[in-house]
Design a protein around this motif. Structure first.
Motif, PDB file in Angstrom:
ATOM      1  N   ASN A 145       0.831  -1.194   0.000  1.00  0.00           N
ATOM      2  CA  ASN A 145       0.000   0.000   0.000  1.00  0.00           C
ATOM      3  C   ASN A 145       0.871   1.250   0.000  1.00  0.00           C
ATOM      4  N   SER A 146       0.554   2.188  -0.868  1.00  0.00           N
ATOM      5  CA  SER A 146       1.377   3.387  -1.060  1.00  0.00           C
ATOM      6  C   SER A 146       1.470   4.271   0.190  1.00  0.00           C
ATOM      7  N   GLN A 147       0.546   4.113   1.127  1.00  0.00           N
ATOM      8  CA  GLN A 147       0.601   4.927   2.341  1.00  0.00           C
ATOM      9  C   GLN A 147       1.824   4.597   3.199  1.00  0.00           C
ATOM     10  N   TYR A 148       2.401   3.417   3.010  1.00  0.00           N
ATOM     11  CA  TYR A 148       3.613   3.066   3.763  1.00  0.00           C
ATOM     12  C   TYR A 148       4.817   3.886   3.306  1.00  0.00           C
ATOM     13  N   ALA A 149       4.775   4.415   2.094  1.00  0.00           N
ATOM     14  CA  ALA A 149       5.902   5.203   1.574  1.00  0.00           C
ATOM     15  C   ALA A 149       6.215   6.386   2.489  1.00  0.00           C
ATOM     16  N   GLY A 150       5.218   6.965   3.094  1.00  0.00           N
ATOM     17  CA  GLY A 150       5.426   8.092   4.000  1.00  0.00           C
ATOM     18  C   GLY A 150       6.204   7.731   5.259  1.00  0.00           C
ATOM     19  N   LEU A 151       6.322   6.445   5.557  1.00  0.00           N
ATOM     20  CA  LEU A 151       7.051   6.022   6.754  1.00  0.00           C
ATOM     21  C   LEU A 151       8.524   5.719   6.465  1.00  0.00           C
ATOM     22  N   ALA A 152       8.910   5.756   5.191  1.00  0.00           N
ATOM     23  CA  ALA A 152      10.304   5.460   4.825  1.00  0.00           C
ATOM     24  C   ALA A 152      11.261   6.462   5.466  1.00  0.00           C
ATOM     25  N   GLU A 153      10.870   7.731   5.512  1.00  0.00           N
ATOM     26  CA  GLU A 153      11.751   8.742   6.097  1.00  0.00           C
ATOM     27  C   GLU A 153      11.935   8.546   7.600  1.00  0.00           C
ATOM     28  N   ARG A 154      11.040   7.794   8.229  1.00  0.00           N
ATOM     29  CA  ARG A 154      11.158   7.495   9.664  1.00  0.00           C
ATOM     30  C   ARG A 154      11.886   6.179   9.904  1.00  0.00           C
ATOM     31  N   GLY A 155      12.273   5.488   8.807  1.00  0.00           N
ATOM     32  CA  GLY A 155      13.082   4.290   8.954  1.00  0.00           C
ATOM     33  C   GLY A 155      12.473   3.003   8.462  1.00  0.00           C
ATOM     34  N   LEU A 156      11.224   3.013   7.992  1.00  0.00           N
ATOM     35  CA  LEU A 156      10.613   1.785   7.494  1.00  0.00           C
ATOM     36  C   LEU A 156      11.334   1.326   6.233  1.00  0.00           C
ATOM     37  N   LYS A 157      11.758   0.072   6.221  1.00  0.00           N
ATOM     38  CA  LYS A 157      12.392  -0.533   5.050  1.00  0.00           C
ATOM     39  C   LYS A 157      11.395  -1.489   4.417  1.00  0.00           C
ATOM     40  N   VAL A 158      11.312  -1.443   3.090  1.00  0.00           N
ATOM     41  CA  VAL A 158      10.425  -2.355   2.363  1.00  0.00           C
ATOM     42  C   VAL A 158      11.297  -3.345   1.615  1.00  0.00           C
ATOM     43  N   TYR A 159      10.997  -4.622   1.813  1.00  0.00           N
ATOM     44  CA  TYR A 159      11.746  -5.703   1.180  1.00  0.00           C
ATOM     45  C   TYR A 159      10.813  -6.492   0.267  1.00  0.00           C
ATOM     46  N   ASP A 160      11.339  -6.896  -0.867  1.00  0.00           N
ATOM     47  CA  ASP A 160      10.553  -7.662  -1.828  1.00  0.00           C
ATOM     48  C   ASP A 160      10.722  -9.153  -1.541  1.00  0.00           C
ATOM     49  N   LEU A 161       9.604  -9.860  -1.449  1.00  0.00           N
ATOM     50  CA  LEU A 161       9.602 -11.279  -1.114  1.00  0.00           C
ATOM     51  C   LEU A 161      10.322 -12.123  -2.167  1.00  0.00           C
ATOM     52  N   GLU A 162      10.237 -11.714  -3.420  1.00  0.00           N
ATOM     53  CA  GLU A 162      10.912 -12.462  -4.480  1.00  0.00           C
ATOM     54  C   GLU A 162      12.356 -11.987  -4.662  1.00  0.00           C
TER      55      GLU A 162
END
Length: 189
Positions: A145-162
């Protein structure tokens, strides 16, 4: 699996969400056994990436009164704690269980890797980003969900399962943006 005094990464998996995205949005049908994630690779990825022990919590909807025992036994063998939840009609039991778990982790020392694309966990993930813990989201990057993008600056890392976790034995038929530095033409030949 978790040793006393050592920090832990809690791997919280919304299996229904990952499975539904894989089946409906990527494969356009029910995944075959060879197309399913190798869940042990997610735990190994968490241990390696976060450099500490990992505790896997795998949430299942058991509202029908039945458990997929072969899958539950496989999860146990892989080191996960299956959490089969049941509720009434219309209750999003897995989401509620994960929300409660993420809320409980706010007061615990440890890092979190959430396997889901679902925006329902945004408030909990936001509260986990306190600056003293690592927090990651794992799924298919193009469906997070694109709303998680706003948390990247606070340190959220997104990892791709594949791509990052390498949880599959086959190449999935995905269409997504590929950074040029990561483009491998042989994958398409």
């Amino acid at each position: 699996m978790v040793t006393d005094g050592q920090r832990t990464t809690y791997v919280v998996v919304d299996g229904e969400n990952i499975d539904a995205t894989l089946g409906a949005s990527i494969l356009e049908g029910r995944p075959g056994p060879e197309q399913r994630p190798r869940w042990e690779r997610l735990l190994n990825f968490a241990r390696t990436t976060f450099q500490q022990p990992a505790k896997g919590l795998f949430f299942l909807n058991a509202s029908s009164g039945h458990l997929p025992m072969s899958f539950v036994q496989a999860l146990l063998a892989l080191g996960y704690q299956p959490i089969p939840l049941a509720g009434g009609p219309g209750e999003k039991v897995v989401d509620i269980g994960i929300q409660r778990t993420l809320d409980a982790l706010v007061d615990r020392d440890g890092d979190v890797l959430l396997g889901s694309h679902d925006v329902d966990f945004l408030p909990q993930v936001d509260r986990l980003l306190t600056g003293d813990r690592l927090v990651g989201l794992v799924g298919f990057r193009e469906f997070v969900n694109s709303q998680y993008a706003g948390l990247a600056e606070r340190g959220l890392k997104v990892y791709d399962l594949e791509d990052d976790v390498r949880a599959f034995n086959v190449v999935l038929p995905r269409v997504r943006i590929i950074p040029l530095a990561e483009f491998d033409p042989t994958r398409y030949l």
